[in-house]
Design an enzyme around this catalytic site. Structure first.
Site, PDB file in Angstrom:
ATOM      1  CB  VAL A   1      -0.960  -0.007   1.197  1.00 36.91           C
ATOM      2  CG1 VAL A   1      -1.897   1.196   1.133  1.00 36.91           C
ATOM      3  CG2 VAL A   1      -1.768  -1.298   1.230  1.00 36.91           C
ATOM      4  CG  ASP A   2       3.696   2.517   3.137  1.00 40.05           C
ATOM      5  OD1 ASP A   2       2.809   3.364   3.322  1.00 40.05           O
ATOM      6  OD2 ASP A   2       4.309   1.967   4.066  1.00 40.05           O
ATOM      7  CB  VAL A   3       4.972   0.269  -3.133  1.00 37.65           C
ATOM      8  CG1 VAL A   3       5.439   0.351  -4.585  1.00 37.65           C
ATOM      9  CG2 VAL A   3       6.123  -0.182  -2.237  1.00 37.65           C
TER      10      VAL A   3
END
Length: 416
Positions: free
Chosen positions: A168-170
């Protein structure tokens, strides 16, 4: 030498951990001058996120911080806060991923920042937005859970599993890059910057694509299917004689080729498997039929047999095997840069291919505060230019003669 797409763009990077640093690394790879602002003494949280380590640095930090310069500023100190303000006055882009309100408490929130510099593109990344979710901590694992990703990921119903990377961060970093570039493009017409906002939850809901749309359009709430696809079959992991094998059949032609390849052409005309919808409805029976045949040969043998027939398949590789595959295909997956001890650091190459202005690898990930002296001297020097909107703006540039020794036009050059 051809310039880079983002030459002349100055990024004030107040981000840390993953989503924001991934964004700013992408911008830096494309030529932006990224100044990474860190807390003295501790720096980015990921500097302490090890093992593993390489040349004394956590590989987590190294993975997303190349092509940047580190400026150690204590935002509680009036002198350093004044330098942060000056950096904002000169920047084209500001990136931050603190909890909502943190930058404003230091006098660096979007309203003041854009009053100081109307051309500034201010990118704010949060976990759950700046409204009702402002107080919630934005950790990737948490968002995977509450955002529904873990509800469709796992070996079987009731056994949710997170992804093996902070996906999700990426995804949020990637979407943020698009937003920043769009705002910079719009600024060319209007001369004004704007606020770019992203949050992890909204990014995940968008990134769930067909699963999300199945719910919003048809009210279908998907569950865990293990390695099977909810809408396509056979599209899963099978057991070969020696190791797991993925078969990813996307249409009837490929299914027919698979049946011939495994020596069971009759499966292609079986009414239970005639169309994709039929195969999804009878996926368990189909899996048993295919497994009985695929178990007879190794994954490598099936790859050699099925690939020429146009059947998408392959073994479940570990990372060493994955890099070996990319190397064998001439994809140049590594980006070597000199490390803090002078030995090369094998970083992962930027996957964006540009025919005239490809990504280049200019600086290794910086040591904490490595460039503070030169940057504070620059920020403490008065300038009559309140903003930097041209490549010739008065800012300390990279030493391009030294830097260009590490540039790669077509792919990473091997160190001698």
């Amino acid at each position: 030498m051809t310039g880079l797409p983002l030459d002349g763009v100055l990024v004030a990077d107040f981000g840390r951990v993953l989503a924001a640093p991934y964004l700013t690394m992408l911008l830096a790879d494309l030529g932006a001058d990224v100044i990474k602002v860190e807390q003295p003494g501790t720096g980015d949280d990921t500097r302490a996120w090890g093992p593993p380590h390489a040349q004394g640095e956590a590989t987590y930090f190294l993975s997303v911080n190349r092509n940047k310069r580190s400026l150690a500023l204590d935002l509680r100190d009036p002198a350093d806060q004044a330098r942060a303000v000056e950096l904002i006055r000169r920047a084209d882009v500001l990136v931050e991923n603190f909890r909502p309100g943190t930058m404003a408490r230091h006098g660096l929130g979007p309203d003041r920042a854009q009053a100081l510099n109307p051309r500034l593109v201010y990118c704010s990344i949060t976990g759950f937005g700046s409204g009702e979710g402002a107080g919630l901590p934005g950790y990737d694992l948490l968002v995977q859970a509450v955002g529904g990703l873990m509800s469709v990921t796992g070996p079987s119903p009731g056994e949710p599993v997170k992804t093996g990377v902070a996906l999700v961060d990426v995804l949020t970093g990637l979407h943020a890059a698009v937003g920043v570039l769009a705002a910079l493009r719009e600024r060319e017409s209007t001369g004004r910057g704007q606020l770019v906002e992203l949050n992890l939850l909204s990014t995940l809901l968008s990134g769930l694509v067909n699963q999300s749309a199945g719910y919003t359009l048809a009210g279908a709430v998907p569950g865990i299917l293990g390695n099977r696809h909810p809408s396509v079959a056979p599209y899963e992991v099978f057991t070969a004689a020696d190791r797991p094998l993925v078969v990813a059949v996307g249409n009837d032609r490929q299914f027919g080729a698979l049946c011939r390849g495994v020596g069971a052409p009759e499966l292609a005309t079986d009414p239970r498997f005639a169309t994709n919808s039929d195969r999804v409805a009878h996926v368990a029976v189909l899996a048993r039929e295919l497994t009985a045949r695929l178990e007879l040969r190794t994954a490598a043998e099936w790859f050699a047999v099925l690939t020429p027939l146009g059947v998408p398949c392959g073994p479940v590789n570990d990372l060493a095997e994955a890099f070996s595959l990319a190397d064998s295909l001439g994809l140049h997956p590594r980006a070597p840069l000199p490390g803090p001890e002078g030995r090369p650091l094998d970083l992962v190459a930027n996957p964006i291919g540009l025919s005239r202005t490809p990504p280049r690898y200019q600086l290794p990930p910086p040591r904490l505060g490595e460039h503070t002296a030169e940057l504070t001297a620059w920020l403490d020097t008065p300038t009559d230019r309140p903003t930097c909107d041209r490549p010739t703006c008065d800012r300390p540039a990279f030493d391009r003669t030294a830097r260009d020794q590490n540039l790669h036009d077509k792919g990473p050059r091997q160190e001698p």
